[in-house]
Design an enzyme around this catalytic site. Structure first.
Site, PDB file in Angstrom:
ATOM      1  N   GLU A  19      -0.312 -10.966 -17.455  1.00  0.00           N
ATOM      2  CA  GLU A  19      -0.672  -9.611 -17.010  1.00  0.00           C
ATOM      3  C   GLU A  19      -0.375  -9.388 -15.529  1.00  0.00           C
ATOM      4  O   GLU A  19      -0.215 -10.342 -14.760  1.00  0.00           O
ATOM      5  CB  GLU A  19      -2.142  -9.319 -17.287  1.00  0.00           C
ATOM      6  CG  GLU A  19      -3.081 -10.227 -16.528  1.00  0.00           C
ATOM      7  CD  GLU A  19      -4.399  -9.558 -16.155  1.00  0.00           C
ATOM      8  OE1 GLU A  19      -4.371  -8.444 -15.589  1.00  0.00           O
ATOM      9  OE2 GLU A  19      -5.446 -10.176 -16.395  1.00  0.00           O
ATOM     10  N   LYS A 153     -15.857 -13.232 -15.881  1.00  0.00           N
ATOM     11  CA  LYS A 153     -16.537 -13.577 -14.635  1.00  0.00           C
ATOM     12  C   LYS A 153     -18.028 -13.325 -14.749  1.00  0.00           C
ATOM     13  O   LYS A 153     -18.472 -12.444 -15.465  1.00  0.00           O
ATOM     14  CB  LYS A 153     -15.966 -12.725 -13.504  1.00  0.00           C
ATOM     15  CG  LYS A 153     -14.576 -13.170 -13.120  1.00  0.00           C
ATOM     16  CD  LYS A 153     -14.405 -13.103 -11.604  1.00  0.00           C
ATOM     17  CE  LYS A 153     -13.098 -13.758 -11.223  1.00  0.00           C
ATOM     18  NZ  LYS A 153     -11.968 -12.904 -11.575  1.00  0.00           N
TER      19      LYS A 153
HETATM   20  N1  PSU Z   1     -11.055 -10.549 -14.492  1.00  0.00           N
HETATM   21  C1  PSU Z   1     -10.583 -11.331 -13.515  1.00  0.00           C
HETATM   22  N2  PSU Z   1      -9.535 -10.911 -12.747  1.00  0.00           N
HETATM   23  C2  PSU Z   1      -8.935  -9.721 -12.984  1.00  0.00           C
HETATM   24  C3  PSU Z   1      -9.425  -8.916 -14.055  1.00  0.00           C
HETATM   25  C4  PSU Z   1     -10.474  -9.374 -14.780  1.00  0.00           C
HETATM   26  O1  PSU Z   1     -11.101 -12.407 -13.316  1.00  0.00           O
HETATM   27  O2  PSU Z   1      -7.995  -9.366 -12.258  1.00  0.00           O
HETATM   28  C5  PSU Z   1      -8.719  -7.644 -14.391  1.00  0.00           C
HETATM   29  C6  PSU Z   1      -7.970  -7.829 -15.724  1.00  0.00           C
HETATM   30  O3  PSU Z   1      -6.725  -7.169 -15.640  1.00  0.00           O
HETATM   31  C7  PSU Z   1      -8.861  -7.112 -16.708  1.00  0.00           C
HETATM   32  C8  PSU Z   1      -9.414  -6.003 -15.853  1.00  0.00           C
HETATM   33  O4  PSU Z   1      -8.178  -6.628 -17.835  1.00  0.00           O
HETATM   34  O5  PSU Z   1      -9.658  -6.605 -14.598  1.00  0.00           O
HETATM   35  C9  PSU Z   1     -10.667  -5.391 -16.414  1.00  0.00           C
HETATM   36  O6  PSU Z   1     -11.013  -4.286 -15.639  1.00  0.00           O
HETATM   37  P1  PSU Z   1     -12.130  -3.266 -16.144  1.00  0.00           P
HETATM   38  O7  PSU Z   1     -13.414  -4.025 -16.057  1.00  0.00           O
HETATM   39  O8  PSU Z   1     -12.045  -2.125 -15.195  1.00  0.00           O
HETATM   40  O9  PSU Z   1     -11.756  -2.908 -17.552  1.00  0.00           O
END
Ligand code: PSU
Ligand code: MN
Length: 300
Positions: A19, A153
């Site tokens: 990604e 996380k």
């Molecule tokens: N978790 C991480 N690093 C990241 C992300 C998640 O440890 O960079 C990113 C990923 O691309 C994930 C996104 O799909 O954050 C999720 O964001 P949101 O909670 O806004 O959906």
């Protein structure tokens, strides 16, 4: 699609999607570009073809070229795209870094079965008030791709995220672990119903899904970091406390929550979280490539 990726897919060869949101929003420069390149190299070392996914000038790319990787890493203002944002970015001719949801969606559309990332999005703490549940989870329920990650996380509500995946019917298997990994920490403390012991076994789970009518669903392969390289637990807990307090104080919301907390984590741990994050991504790229290779072997 990069030609090499198209050729590998046409020949039934192993391909691993990666990604771009973690490049544009999850890590800072220059580590982000280094990690993006290292993740691709790691996939190659295991005999698979990497395809980093992103959107350039409105065009969804499965397999970014070197200059495009650099753009994602350095432009600074690349919008974060979930799956629902893809048509809008296409119409506007916008660049975009793809989240797990958008990357999984585009990977599946291209016929890629394996995808490696660091952490999934999940259910945020206080989701009961904010309704902030990452679209990553719903996307996995309708996207036939296996995501190798190290859990979510601890900035998120880990048990609630696992409950949500259960509700959505997304299978979750630990890789040689009975507990869901805790991203920076080897163990989140949340138990899993199933684990697999090898890349071959993970590939067999994936192969069994279409035969059982689950061809529309994703699979989560949860891969913990070895204990000896995880983040110090005390440091982890302090950084988490500080980040959550500031989030509340500043009223950060929506798609900005994850990047904000990641940034706070890096500051509070004086870069230790970045060191661990890098290992996580490479460790997951390696396992995803091994599963992709095992899958290609099972199929032929
Ligand atoms: N978790 C991480 N690093 C990241 C992300 C998640 O440890 O960079 C990113 C990923 O691309 C994930 C996104 O799909 O954050 C999720 O964001 P949101 O909670 O806004 O959906
Ligand atoms: Mn969100």
């Amino acid at each position: 699609m990069r030609a090499e990726v198209g050729e590998a897919l046409a020949g039934g060869g192993p391909v691993v999607a990666l990604e771009s949101t973690l490049i544009s929003h999850g890590l800072s420069h220059p580590e982000n570009l280094e990690v993006a390149r290292e993740a691709e190299l790691t996939v190659r070392e295991e005999g698979a073809v990497p395809a980093t996914v992103g959107v350039v000038g409105g065009v969804a790319k499965v397999g970014l070229e070197e200059a495009e990787l650099k753009l994602m890493a350095t432009a600074g203002n690349i919008p974060k795209l979930s799956a629902r944002d893809l048509p809008v970015a296409a119409a506007k001719g916008s660049h975009g870094a793809t989240t797990v949801a958008a990357t999984a969606h585009l990977a599946a559309l291209a016929g890629i079965k394996l995808f490696a990332t660091g952490g999934l999005g999940g259910v945020h703490r206080e989701a009961r008030e904010s309704w902030d549940v990452s679209a990553d989870l719903a996307a996995l329920a309708r996207t036939p791709v296996a995501v190798v990650c190290s859990g979510v996380k601890s900035i998120l509500d880990v048990p609630a995220t696992l409950e949500y995946l259960e509700t959505l019917g997304v299978p979750v298997v630990g890789y040689r672990t009975a507990n869901f990994p805790g991203f920076y920490l080897t163990d989140s403390g949340s138990p899993l119903a199933w684990s697999v012991e090898s890349a071959e076994e993970a590939a067999r789970v994936l192969l069994a899904m279409p035969a059982l009518g689950l061809e529309g669903s994703g699979l989560v392969i949860a891969n913990p970091l070895p204990e000896d390289v995880q983040l110090d637990r005390g440091l982890h807990d302090r950084a988490l406390g500080a980040g959550l307090a500031e989030l509340k104080h500043k009223g950060v919301r929506g798609g900005d929550v994850t990047p904000f907390l990641l940034d706070r984590f890096a500051t509070e741990t004086k870069g230790e979280s970045l060191r661990v994050n890098r290992l996580i991504i490479l460790n997951n790229a390696r396992l995803a490539a091994r599963v992709a290779v095992a899958l290609a072997a099972e199929r032929s």
